[in-house]
Design a protein around this motif. Structure first.
Motif, mmCIF file in Angstrom:
data_model
loop_
_atom_site.group_PDB
_atom_site.id
_atom_site.type_symbol
_atom_site.label_atom_id
_atom_site.label_comp_id
_atom_site.label_asym_id
_atom_site.label_seq_id
_atom_site.Cartn_x
_atom_site.Cartn_y
_atom_site.Cartn_z
ATOM 1 N N CYS A 69 -4.081 1.850 -18.650
ATOM 2 C CA CYS A 69 -2.928 1.164 -18.070
ATOM 3 C C CYS A 69 -1.851 2.162 -17.646
ATOM 4 N N SER A 70 -1.299 1.943 -16.460
ATOM 5 C CA SER A 70 -0.172 2.735 -15.939
ATOM 6 C C SER A 70 -0.471 4.221 -15.799
ATOM 7 N N ASN A 71 -1.594 4.536 -15.181
ATOM 8 C CA ASN A 71 -1.964 5.927 -14.945
ATOM 9 C C ASN A 71 -2.064 6.285 -13.466
ATOM 10 N N ALA A 72 -1.619 5.399 -12.586
ATOM 11 C CA ALA A 72 -1.636 5.643 -11.142
ATOM 12 C C ALA A 72 -3.006 6.120 -10.652
ATOM 13 N N LEU A 73 -4.052 5.455 -11.086
ATOM 14 C CA LEU A 73 -5.419 5.844 -10.706
ATOM 15 C C LEU A 73 -5.685 5.646 -9.221
ATOM 16 N N GLY A 74 -5.138 4.576 -8.653
ATOM 17 C CA GLY A 74 -5.351 4.297 -7.242
ATOM 18 C C GLY A 74 -6.797 3.973 -6.931
ATOM 19 N N LEU B 104 -12.076 -2.715 -20.722
ATOM 20 C CA LEU B 104 -11.460 -1.750 -19.817
ATOM 21 C C LEU B 104 -10.145 -2.309 -19.293
ATOM 22 N N ASP B 105 -9.065 -1.620 -19.587
ATOM 23 C CA ASP B 105 -7.733 -2.016 -19.143
ATOM 24 C C ASP B 105 -7.295 -1.087 -18.012
ATOM 25 N N LEU B 106 -7.248 -1.645 -16.804
ATOM 26 C CA LEU B 106 -6.809 -0.897 -15.630
ATOM 27 C C LEU B 106 -5.508 -1.447 -15.065
ATOM 28 N N CYS C 157 -1.753 -2.092 -13.910
ATOM 29 C CA CYS C 157 -0.677 -1.251 -13.350
ATOM 30 C C CYS C 157 -1.172 0.113 -12.877
ATOM 31 N N ASN C 158 -2.209 0.134 -12.068
ATOM 32 C CA ASN C 158 -2.769 1.396 -11.593
ATOM 33 C C ASN C 158 -2.822 1.539 -10.082
ATOM 34 N N GLU C 159 -2.154 0.648 -9.358
ATOM 35 C CA GLU C 159 -2.097 0.759 -7.904
ATOM 36 C C GLU C 159 -3.484 0.804 -7.258
ATOM 37 N N LEU C 160 -4.412 -0.005 -7.773
ATOM 38 C CA LEU C 160 -5.787 0.000 -7.258
ATOM 39 C C LEU C 160 -5.867 -0.566 -5.847
ATOM 40 N N GLY C 161 -5.073 -1.599 -5.560
ATOM 41 C CA GLY C 161 -5.087 -2.217 -4.243
ATOM 42 C C GLY C 161 -6.427 -2.874 -3.927
ATOM 43 N N PRO C 162 -6.549 -3.450 -2.741
ATOM 44 C CA PRO C 162 -7.789 -4.116 -2.345
ATOM 45 C C PRO C 162 -8.988 -3.169 -2.332
ATOM 46 N N LYS C 163 -8.756 -1.923 -1.926
ATOM 47 C CA LYS C 163 -9.852 -0.948 -1.866
ATOM 48 C C LYS C 163 -10.399 -0.643 -3.265
ATOM 49 N N ASN D 266 -2.004 -4.798 -9.985
ATOM 50 C CA ASN D 266 -2.618 -3.752 -9.175
ATOM 51 C C ASN D 266 -2.509 -4.018 -7.686
ATOM 52 N N ASN D 267 -1.809 -5.086 -7.326
ATOM 53 C CA ASN D 267 -1.605 -5.417 -5.919
ATOM 54 C C ASN D 267 -2.924 -5.488 -5.142
#
Length: 132
Positions: free
Chosen positions: A19-24, A46-48, A50-56, A79-80
């Protein structure tokens, strides 16, 4: 990429909070590779969030979730991923996953239509007990 390669060979790590690691999207791609196939990571939680994953990023995960046989809980909150990410999960065949019990999608900017698709997905997955 290093995290993904480490996870492929790790059989003892079951719960991973990133969580919150800006993985993208690139981080999601590396994790998806680690989760794929029979030799993939043994993770069950698996907690992802707040990582800015986006649709991609959601699309990368959608490619492996239908065949993953270990993951029981997946947090994709904040994650938007939007409607495009939700559509990728559905089109990727997420309903074929037999082990996922909890999927968290809160805070992803889903439209009313995507939220309805999410409920339809829940009905198609009898093992899925929590869908937020």
């Amino acid at each position: 990429a290093e995290l993904g390669s480490m996870l492929v060979h790790n059989r003892s790590l079951l719960d991973l909070n990133l969580c919150s690691n800006a993985l993208g999207p690139d981080g999601a791609s590396a994790l998806a590779a680690a989760l794929s196939g029979e030799g993939g990571a043994a993770l069950s939680d698996l907690d992802l969030g707040c990582n800015e994953l986006g649709p991609k990023g959601a699309s990368h995960l959608a490619q492996v979730l239908p065949s993953n046989r270990r993951l029981e809980r997946l947090n994709l909150r904040w994650n938007n991923i939007g409607d495009g990410g939700m559509e990728a999960l559905i089109q990727g065949g997420l309903e074929k996953n037999q082990t996922l019990k909890e999927l968290q999608l809160f805070g992803n900017g889903l439209s009313a239509e995507a939220t309805q698709k999410m409920q339809t997905l829940k009905e198609a997955m009898p093992n899925l007990k929590v869908l937020k």
